[in-house]
Design an enzyme around this catalytic site. Structure first.
Site, short mmCIF file in Angstrom:
data_model
loop_
_atom_site.label_atom_id
_atom_site.label_comp_id
_atom_site.label_asym_id
_atom_site.label_seq_id
_atom_site.Cartn_x
_atom_site.Cartn_y
_atom_site.Cartn_z
CB THR A 96 -1.10 0.02 1.35
OG1 THR A 96 -0.21 0.07 2.38
CG2 THR A 96 -1.91 -1.05 1.22
CD1 TRP A 97 5.19 4.43 0.18
CD2 TRP A 97 6.61 3.01 -0.95
NE1 TRP A 97 6.26 5.00 0.06
CE2 TRP A 97 7.27 4.22 -0.51
CE3 TRP A 97 7.38 2.05 -1.69
CZ2 TRP A 97 8.64 4.73 -0.65
CZ3 TRP A 97 8.72 2.57 -1.97
CH2 TRP A 97 9.30 3.95 -1.75
CG ASP B 25 3.85 -4.39 3.62
OD1 ASP B 25 4.19 -5.02 4.78
OD2 ASP B 25 4.05 -3.42 3.19
CE1 TYR C 286 5.86 2.29 3.34
CE2 TYR C 286 3.98 0.87 3.20
CZ TYR C 286 5.25 1.07 2.96
OH TYR C 286 6.11 0.11 2.95
CD GLN D 181 7.52 -5.35 3.81
OE1 GLN D 181 7.60 -4.40 3.60
NE2 GLN D 181 6.48 -6.33 4.58
CE1 TYR E 146 11.90 -2.81 -0.80
CE2 TYR E 146 12.06 -3.61 1.51
CZ TYR E 146 12.51 -2.83 0.38
OH TYR E 146 13.61 -2.18 0.71
#
Ligand code: NAP
Length: 276
Positions: free
Chosen positions: A19-20, A48, A53, A162, A190
Site C-alpha cells: 500500500t505504499w 502490507d 506511508y 521484509q 517488497y
C-alpha cells in the site's frame, strides 16, 4: 492461493497487497478502495502497510476500504526506527491501530534498523504481543549479519524479514534467504515488480508472451515458487490486482526458469542488501 506458515503458526496468503503511495490522493481513492477489495476477493488477504506511508494515510485507507473484512485479513504494519523503543513503540502502535480501525496488528515490523538497540525493540515488541496489540513481530531491510545480531539479542521468535527482492534484485538468494529458510522465518519480497519497472522489461515480456501471461504475472509467479516467501505487489487498480492474482495459478517449468536465469542471472557472490 498459496500460503506461508509463520514460525508462530499462522498461515497467511503468499500473495498479498502492498500500500505504499496509496491513500494520498483524493482523486484515486475510489479506485484504490476497489483495488484493495478486489484483492481480498481474490484471496490476497495479507495487507502490507506502515505508519510512514503517507504519514498514516495508507493505514487510514485500509481501515476505510476493508473495515468490514477485518477478520479475513492479515494486517502487516511497520514502525519507524526512531519509534522502536520502549517508550515510543506502544504509542506508535496505538496510533496505527486507531488509523486502521482495529484492535490488533497481525504482524508488526521494525521498518529498518536505527539507533535503538535490538534488545530494547524486541522487549517492546514482546510487551505489545503480551498485551494483545500485535500477534507477531518482525523486521524489514535487515541483512544476514543484522539478523544474526537480532537473534543473539533475543529475537529468535522474529516471524519475518521484509526485503527488496525481485527478478532484477536477486542478491538475497545468495545468503539471506537460505538463512531465513533454515530458521523457518518468512521472507517478504517488497517491490516485487520493481515499482512497475519490470513490467516494461523486454526479455520478461518475451517469456510472458510465450506463456500467454503478463510480465507482472511471471515476475510474481517466480517469487511465489519459493516455499517460505510472501510477495506484496502494490496495485492501485482492480484490473492490475486481478492480473496479479493470476500469478498464483501460473506454473513456471524448468525451461522457463532457465530462460529467466539467463535474463536475470542469479548472484554468484554475496552482496549488501539493497533498499528502496
Ligand atoms: P511494486 O509492488 O513492485 O510496484 C508497484 C507499481 O507497479 C505501481 O506503480 C503499480 O501501478 C505497478 N503495477 C502493479 N501491478 C501491475 C501490473 N499488473 N501491471 C502493470 N503495473 C503494475 O512496488 P512497491 O509499491 O515499492 O512495493 C510493494 C509494496 O512493498 C509497497 O506498496 C509496500 O507495501 C512494500 N514496501 C516495503 C518497503 C520496506 O522498506 N519494507 C519498501 C518498499 C515497498 P498501479 O498502482 O497503477 O497499479
Amino acid at each position: 492461493m498459496g500460503s506461508v506458515t509463520l514460525p508462530g503458526g499462522a498461515t497467511v496468503a503468499a500473495l498479498g497487497q502492498g500500500t505504499w503511495q496509496m491513500g494520498e490522493r483524493r482523486d484515486l481513492r475510489t479506485a484504490e478502495i476497489a483495488a484493495l477489495r478486489a484483492g481480498v476477493e481474490a484471496g490476497m488477504t495479507l495487507i502490507d502497510t506502515a505508519e510512514m506511508y503517507g504519514e498514516g494515510a495508507a493505514e487510514t485507507l485500509i481501515g476505510e476500504a476493508l473495515g468490514d473484512r477485518r477478520d479475513d485479513l492479515f494486517i502487516v504494519s511497520k514502525a519507524y526506527p526512531q519509534n522502536a523503543g520502549r517508550e515510543r513503540l506502544p504509542k506508535a502502535c496505538e496510533a496505527s491501530l486507531r488509523r486502521l480501525g482495529t484492535d490488533r496488528i497481525d504482524l508488526y515490523l521494525l521498518h529498518w534498523r536505527g539507533s535503538v538497540p535490538f534488545a530494547e525493540t524486541i522487549d517492546a515488541m514482546h510487551a505489545l504481543r503480551d498485551a494483545g496489540k500485535i500477534r507477531y513481530w518482525g523486521v524489514s531491510n535487515l541483512d544476514r549479519d543484522d539478523m544474526a545480531e537480532l537473534v543473539a539479542a533475543g529475537g529468535e521468535d522474529c516471524a519475518a524479514d521484509q526485503i527488496l527482492y525481485n527478478l532484477g534484485r536477486r542478491g538475497p538468494e545468495f545468503d539471506l534467504l537460505p538463512w531465513l529458510d533454515a530458521r523457518q522465518m518468512a521472507g517478504m519480497a517488497y517491490s516485487p515488480v520493481e515499482q512497475g519497472r519490470l513490467v516494461g522489461n523486454a526479455a520478461l515480456q518475451e517469456i510472458a508472451d510465450a506463456l500467454s501471461a503478463t510480465p507482472a504475472q511471471v515476475a510474481l509467479a517466480w517469487l511465489l515458487r519459493r516455499k517460505n516467501l510472501i510477495a506484496i505487489p502494490k496495485a492501485g487498480t482492480a484490473a492490475h490486482v486481478r492480473e496479479n492474482a493470476g500469478a498464483a495459478d501460473l506454473h513456471l517449468d524448468d525451461d522457463v526458469l532457465a530462460a529467466l536465469d539467463r535474463a536475470f542471472p542469479a548472484p554468484s557472490k554475496p552482496s549488501r542488501l539493497e533498499m528502496l
